[in-house]
Design a protein around this motif. Structure first.
Motif, PDB file in Angstrom:
ATOM      1  N   SER A  57       0.826  -1.208   0.000  1.00 26.91           N
ATOM      2  CA  SER A  57       0.000   0.000   0.000  1.00 26.91           C
ATOM      3  C   SER A  57       0.858   1.254   0.000  1.00 26.91           C
ATOM      4  O   SER A  57       1.922   1.282   0.625  1.00 26.91           O
ATOM      5  CB  SER A  57      -0.903  -0.025   1.239  1.00 26.91           C
ATOM      6  N   PRO A  58       0.415   2.303  -0.691  1.00 27.36           N
ATOM      7  CA  PRO A  58       1.191   3.543  -0.679  1.00 27.36           C
ATOM      8  C   PRO A  58       1.101   4.296   0.640  1.00 27.36           C
ATOM      9  O   PRO A  58       1.823   5.269   0.845  1.00 27.36           O
ATOM     10  CB  PRO A  58       0.583   4.357  -1.820  1.00 27.36           C
ATOM     11  N   GLY A  59       0.245   3.883   1.560  1.00 24.50           N
ATOM     12  CA  GLY A  59       0.152   4.567   2.852  1.00 24.50           C
ATOM     13  C   GLY A  59      -1.166   4.265   3.529  1.00 24.50           C
ATOM     14  O   GLY A  59      -2.103   3.771   2.898  1.00 24.50           O
ATOM     15  N   PRO A  60      -1.237   4.515   4.830  1.00 24.28           N
ATOM     16  CA  PRO A  60      -2.482   4.212   5.550  1.00 24.28           C
ATOM     17  C   PRO A  60      -3.635   5.116   5.099  1.00 24.28           C
ATOM     18  O   PRO A  60      -3.399   6.204   4.584  1.00 24.28           O
ATOM     19  CB  PRO A  60      -2.120   4.483   7.009  1.00 24.28           C
ATOM     20  N   VAL A  61      -4.845   4.617   5.287  1.00 28.89           N
ATOM     21  CA  VAL A  61      -6.039   5.368   4.905  1.00 28.89           C
ATOM     22  C   VAL A  61      -6.793   5.746   6.172  1.00 28.89           C
ATOM     23  O   VAL A  61      -6.989   4.903   7.053  1.00 28.89           O
ATOM     24  CB  VAL A  61      -6.951   4.528   3.981  1.00 28.89           C
ATOM     25  N   THR A  62      -7.179   6.998   6.277  1.00 25.53           N
ATOM     26  CA  THR A  62      -8.000   7.424   7.403  1.00 25.53           C
ATOM     27  C   THR A  62      -9.415   7.682   6.906  1.00 25.53           C
ATOM     28  O   THR A  62      -9.617   8.536   6.037  1.00 25.53           O
ATOM     29  CB  THR A  62      -7.433   8.698   8.052  1.00 25.53           C
ATOM     30  N   PHE A  63     -10.361   6.923   7.450  1.00 24.02           N
ATOM     31  CA  PHE A  63     -11.756   7.126   7.054  1.00 24.02           C
ATOM     32  C   PHE A  63     -12.413   8.069   8.051  1.00 24.02           C
ATOM     33  O   PHE A  63     -12.303   7.882   9.263  1.00 24.02           O
ATOM     34  CB  PHE A  63     -12.515   5.804   7.019  1.00 24.02           C
ATOM     35  N   ARG A  64     -13.095   9.082   7.534  1.00 22.58           N
ATOM     36  CA  ARG A  64     -13.823  10.010   8.408  1.00 22.58           C
ATOM     37  C   ARG A  64     -15.294  10.013   8.014  1.00 22.58           C
ATOM     38  O   ARG A  64     -15.638  10.183   6.844  1.00 22.58           O
ATOM     39  CB  ARG A  64     -13.255  11.423   8.279  1.00 22.58           C
ATOM     40  N   HIS A  65     -16.153   9.841   9.040  1.00 20.19           N
ATOM     41  CA  HIS A  65     -17.588   9.894   8.761  1.00 20.19           C
ATOM     42  C   HIS A  65     -18.011  11.282   8.289  1.00 20.19           C
ATOM     43  O   HIS A  65     -18.934  11.419   7.507  1.00 20.19           O
ATOM     44  CB  HIS A  65     -18.386   9.506  10.007  1.00 20.19           C
ATOM     45  N   GLU A  66     -17.290  12.309   8.763  1.00 20.02           N
ATOM     46  CA  GLU A  66     -17.664  13.683   8.422  1.00 20.02           C
ATOM     47  C   GLU A  66     -17.668  13.915   6.915  1.00 20.02           C
ATOM     48  O   GLU A  66     -18.489  14.674   6.405  1.00 20.02           O
ATOM     49  CB  GLU A  66     -16.699  14.678   9.093  1.00 20.02           C
ATOM     50  N   THR A  67     -16.726  13.273   6.204  1.00 18.37           N
ATOM     51  CA  THR A  67     -16.638  13.516   4.771  1.00 18.37           C
ATOM     52  C   THR A  67     -17.464  12.512   3.961  1.00 18.37           C
ATOM     53  O   THR A  67     -17.494  12.585   2.740  1.00 18.37           O
ATOM     54  CB  THR A  67     -15.169  13.439   4.306  1.00 18.37           C
ATOM     55  N   HIS A  68     -18.113  11.573   4.660  1.00 17.11           N
ATOM     56  CA  HIS A  68     -18.853  10.540   3.932  1.00 17.11           C
ATOM     57  C   HIS A  68     -20.351  10.538   4.233  1.00 17.11           C
ATOM     58  O   HIS A  68     -21.068   9.673   3.741  1.00 17.11           O
ATOM     59  CB  HIS A  68     -18.273   9.158   4.246  1.00 17.11           C
ATOM     60  N   THR A  69     -20.808  11.439   5.088  1.00 17.51           N
ATOM     61  CA  THR A  69     -22.232  11.421   5.445  1.00 17.51           C
ATOM     62  C   THR A  69     -22.819  12.820   5.368  1.00 17.51           C
ATOM     63  O   THR A  69     -22.116  13.824   5.380  1.00 17.51           O
ATOM     64  CB  THR A  69     -22.453  10.920   6.886  1.00 17.51           C
ATOM     65  N   ASP A  70     -24.129  12.853   5.287  1.00 19.51           N
ATOM     66  CA  ASP A  70     -24.896  14.075   5.501  1.00 19.51           C
ATOM     67  C   ASP A  70     -26.107  13.638   6.309  1.00 19.51           C
ATOM     68  O   ASP A  70     -26.409  12.445   6.355  1.00 19.51           O
ATOM     69  CB  ASP A  70     -25.297  14.720   4.167  1.00 19.51           C
ATOM     70  N   PRO A  71     -26.781  14.547   6.986  1.00 20.61           N
ATOM     71  CA  PRO A  71     -27.877  14.108   7.874  1.00 20.61           C
ATOM     72  C   PRO A  71     -29.156  13.792   7.110  1.00 20.61           C
ATOM     73  O   PRO A  71     -30.220  14.264   7.453  1.00 20.61           O
ATOM     74  CB  PRO A  71     -28.051  15.292   8.830  1.00 20.61           C
ATOM     75  N   SER A  72     -29.057  12.966   6.082  1.00 19.77           N
ATOM     76  CA  SER A  72     -30.272  12.638   5.324  1.00 19.77           C
ATOM     77  C   SER A  72     -30.808  11.277   5.772  1.00 19.77           C
ATOM     78  O   SER A  72     -30.054  10.425   6.241  1.00 19.77           O
ATOM     79  CB  SER A  72     -29.980  12.642   3.832  1.00 19.77           C
ATOM     80  N   PRO A  73     -32.130  11.052   5.633  1.00 23.27           N
ATOM     81  CA  PRO A  73     -32.715   9.796   6.101  1.00 23.27           C
ATOM     82  C   PRO A  73     -32.067   8.585   5.440  1.00 23.27           C
ATOM     83  O   PRO A  73     -31.824   8.584   4.237  1.00 23.27           O
ATOM     84  CB  PRO A  73     -34.186   9.922   5.685  1.00 23.27           C
ATOM     85  N   GLY A  74     -31.806   7.584   6.255  1.00 19.49           N
ATOM     86  CA  GLY A  74     -31.287   6.322   5.742  1.00 19.49           C
ATOM     87  C   GLY A  74     -29.831   6.360   5.317  1.00 19.49           C
ATOM     88  O   GLY A  74     -29.338   5.411   4.716  1.00 19.49           O
ATOM     89  N   ILE A  75     -29.117   7.436   5.637  1.00 22.76           N
ATOM     90  CA  ILE A  75     -27.739   7.603   5.151  1.00 22.76           C
ATOM     91  C   ILE A  75     -26.839   6.471   5.644  1.00 22.76           C
ATOM     92  O   ILE A  75     -25.987   5.977   4.908  1.00 22.76           O
ATOM     93  CB  ILE A  75     -27.180   8.995   5.548  1.00 22.76           C
ATOM     94  N   CYS A  76     -27.043   6.004   6.890  1.00 23.81           N
ATOM     95  CA  CYS A  76     -26.158   4.978   7.460  1.00 23.81           C
ATOM     96  C   CYS A  76     -26.285   3.648   6.716  1.00 23.81           C
ATOM     97  O   CYS A  76     -25.356   2.840   6.710  1.00 23.81           O
ATOM     98  CB  CYS A  76     -26.469   4.762   8.941  1.00 23.81           C
ATOM     99  N   LEU A  77     -27.475   3.465   6.121  1.00 25.25           N
ATOM    100  CA  LEU A  77     -27.753   2.168   5.504  1.00 25.25           C
ATOM    101  C   LEU A  77     -27.004   1.985   4.188  1.00 25.25           C
ATOM    102  O   LEU A  77     -26.985   0.891   3.640  1.00 25.25           O
ATOM    103  CB  LEU A  77     -29.268   2.011   5.273  1.00 25.25           C
ATOM    104  N   LYS A  78     -26.385   3.075   3.682  1.00 18.25           N
ATOM    105  CA  LYS A  78     -25.620   2.927   2.436  1.00 18.25           C
ATOM    106  C   LYS A  78     -24.403   2.036   2.656  1.00 18.25           C
ATOM    107  O   LYS A  78     -23.979   1.339   1.748  1.00 18.25           O
ATOM    108  CB  LYS A  78     -25.171   4.306   1.939  1.00 18.25           C
ATOM    109  N   CYS A  79     -23.822   2.083   3.838  1.00 16.35           N
ATOM    110  CA  CYS A  79     -22.610   1.291   4.106  1.00 16.35           C
ATOM    111  C   CYS A  79     -22.795   0.276   5.236  1.00 16.35           C
ATOM    112  O   CYS A  79     -21.942  -0.589   5.412  1.00 16.35           O
ATOM    113  CB  CYS A  79     -21.455   2.212   4.473  1.00 16.35           C
ATOM    114  N   HIS A  80     -23.873   0.397   6.017  1.00 11.11           N
ATOM    115  CA  HIS A  80     -24.073  -0.513   7.153  1.00 11.11           C
ATOM    116  C   HIS A  80     -25.370  -1.273   6.988  1.00 11.11           C
ATOM    117  O   HIS A  80     -26.335  -0.717   6.464  1.00 11.11           O
ATOM    118  CB  HIS A  80     -24.117   0.273   8.472  1.00 11.11           C
ATOM    119  N   PRO A  81     -25.526  -2.496   7.481  1.00 12.19           N
ATOM    120  CA  PRO A  81     -24.458  -3.270   8.125  1.00 12.19           C
ATOM    121  C   PRO A  81     -23.527  -3.913   7.115  1.00 12.19           C
ATOM    122  O   PRO A  81     -22.564  -4.571   7.512  1.00 12.19           O
ATOM    123  CB  PRO A  81     -25.231  -4.342   8.892  1.00 12.19           C
TER     124      PRO A  81
END
Lengths: 138, 266
Positions: A57-81
Motif C-alpha cells: 500500500s502507498p500509505g495508511p487510509v483514514t476514514f472520516r464519517h464527516e466527509t462521507h455522510t450528511d444528515p439525510s434519512p437512511g444515510i447509514c444504511l448505504k454502508c451498514h451493516p
C-alpha cells in the motif's frame, strides 16, 4: 383600513428609505431559521478510523464519517451493516474487493464517486507521507 | 436491573443506524424493510417530517406473554421481553394480542416462527447497552434504567415545554412499557393507537380467569347438593308409596349415603 405609512411619505418613499434594512432583516431571519429548526445539534459521528497500510500500500487510509455522510434519512444504511460492520467488527478492505464492487468500491466506482483505482486519486485516501509500507501497525 | 430505552423523536434524523445495528447484532438477513417484519425488528418511519422508531415496547406486563399457550414469550427480570423459537407452536396469538402490533410472522417459510425485537437481551445481560442505542449518532435512542429514563424524559419536557407534547409515551400506556418515547407532535400522528388503555391488558382477563377455580369448586358443590337432595326426595317418595317397606327400597345393598342417612335418622 388605516395606512401605516408615516405622514407626509408615500409608499415608494418608505420603501426607498427602509427597504434595504428590511431586506437585511429578512436575510438574517432566513439564515437563522435552519439552525433553530435543526434537530441534530448534538450529532456525534463515530471517530475516524485508520486503516493500516499493507505491504503493497502507498500509505495508511483514514476514514472520516464527516466527509462521507450528511444528515439525510437512511444515510447509514448505504454502508451498514454491509459491507461495513456498524458494531465495530473487522471488515476486510482491499483494492481487489473494491474493484469487484465491494467495500469502498460500492460508491468509489468512478460513477457515484471517483474510482477506487483511479491512478490520479491515490492521495485522496492514502497518506502518502505516512510511515513507509510494511512498517505501519499490523 | 430494569433496562429500558428512551427514544426522543425530536432528536431523530432518520439515519437508520439503529436498523443497521439491529440487523448485525441479531444476525438478521438483509434487506432492511420499510416496516417491521419477522426479519427487520426495528425501522424508522417518517410522519410529516418527524422520525419515529418502530420496535417492541417491552411492556411491563406484556399481553403477548400472557396469551402465549406454551410460554415461548417471557418477560425477563432485566426488562426485555424475549422469545424462544424452540417452544413456539406458531399459533400467532401473540401477534393478535399485542397492542402495538409488534410480533411478526415468517410467512415465507415452511416452518415459520415469530420475529420481534428482544431488546438485545444477551447484550443487556452482559451489562452493555442495546445495539441501537450504542450506535445512535444523535442520542435519540438512549439506553438506561427505566426509572432514571422516565425521570429524564419528564425533566426534558419540563425544561423545554415548547419542544415536546406533554406526554411520556410508555409511562402508563398498556400498564407501562420499558421503552419510553418523547415527541414534538401527538403520538397518534406518529401511527400509534389512540385507544391504548392505561391499565395492563393481561389484568383485563386475569380479573375473570383468576376466579375460575373458585367458580368450579362452588358450582360443583352446589350441583352435587341439588343432586343429593333430589335423589333423597325420590327415595323418600318411593318409600312412602311402597307402604311398609322400611328396608332399602331399591335393593339389598344400601349405598354409603343411604346408610349414613338412616343412621342419622335413627
Amino acid at each position: 383600513m388605516p395606512r401605516i405609512i408615516l405622514p407626509g411619505w408615500g409608499v415608494r418613499e418608505a420603501i426607498d428609505r427602509y427597504g434595504g434594512a428590511l431586506l437585511v432583516l429578512v436575510a438574517l431571519a432566513l439564515a437563522a431559521l435552519p439552525s433553530t429548526a435543526s434537530t441534530n445539534d448534538d450529532l456525534r459521528l463515530p471517530p475516524e478510523r485508520i486503516l493500516a497500510a499493507r505491504a503493497d500500500s502507498p500509505g495508511p487510509v483514514t476514514f472520516r464519517h464527516e466527509t462521507h455522510t450528511d444528515p439525510s434519512p437512511g444515510i447509514c444504511l448505504k454502508c451498514h451493516p454491509r459491507p461495513f460492520s456498524i458494531l465495530g467488527r473487522k471488515s476486510a478492505v482491499t483494492h481487489a474487493l473494491m474493484e469487484g464492487g465491494g467495500a469502498c468500491g460500492i460508491c468509489h466506482d468512478g460513477r457515484a464517486s471517483f474510482g477506487a483505482s483511479d491512478p490520479d486519486a491515490c492521495a485522496v485516501c492514502h497518506d502518502m507521507e505516512g510511515p513507509p509500507p510494511g512498517e505501519g501497525p499490523p | 436491573m430494569n433496562a429500558g430505552l428512551l427514544f426522543d423523536a425530536t432528536k431523530c434524523i432518520g439515519c437508520g443506524a439503529c436498523s443497521a445495528a439491529c440487523k448485525e447484532q441479531n444476525d438478521l438477513p438483509l434487506p432492511i424493510e420499510s416496516a417491521p417484519t419477522a426479519y427487520t425488528w426495528t425501522t424508522v418511519e417518517e410522519h410529516d417530517g418527524t422520525f419515529v422508531r418502530r420496535l417492541c415496547m417491552h411492556c411491563l406486563e406484556p399481553t403477548c406473554v400472557s396469551v402465549c399457550p406454551v410460554g415461548a414469550l417471557r418477560k425477563t427480570p432485566e426488562g426485555p421481553v424475549v422469545y424462544d423459537a424452540k417452544r413456539c407452536i406458531g399459533c400467532r396469538y401473540c401477534i393478535m394480542a399485542c397492542p402495538f402490533g409488534v410480533p411478526r410472522y415468517q410467512w415465507d417459510r415452511a416452518l415459520p416462527v415469530v420475529g420481534k425485537c428482544v431488546l438485545c437481551s444477551p447484550r443487556v445481560s452482559a451489562g452493555q447497552p442495546t445495539a441501537c442505542a450504542a450506535v445512535c449518532p444523535t442520542g435519540a435512542t438512549k439506553f438506561g434504567e427505566r426509572p432514571a429514563l422516565l425521570a429524564e424524559a419528564r425533566s426534558r419536557i419540563r425544561e423545554n415545554p415548547g419542544r415536546y407534547v406533554d406526554r411520556v409515551f410508555g409511562a402508563e400506556e398498556a400498564g407501562g412499557t420499558s421503552v419510553l418515547m418523547l415527541s414534538g407532535v401527538p403520538f397518534e400522528n406518529l401511527g400509534f393507537r389512540s385507544d391504548l388503555p392505561r391499565q395492563s391488558l393481561p389484568m383485563l382477563t386475569w380479573q375473570v380467569l383468576s376466579k375460575v377455580p373458585d367458580f368450579v369448586l362452588l358450582a360443583g358443590a352446589l350441583l352435587f347438593g341439588i343432586h343429593w337432595i333430589t335423589r333423597r326426595r325420590d327415595e323418600v317418595g318411593a318409600g312412602a308409596t311402597a307402604g311398609a317397606a322400611p328396608d332399602d327400597p331399591r335393593g339389598d345393598a344400601p349405598g354409603f349415603w343411604r346408610r349414613l342417612w338412616r343412621r342419622r335418622a335413627s
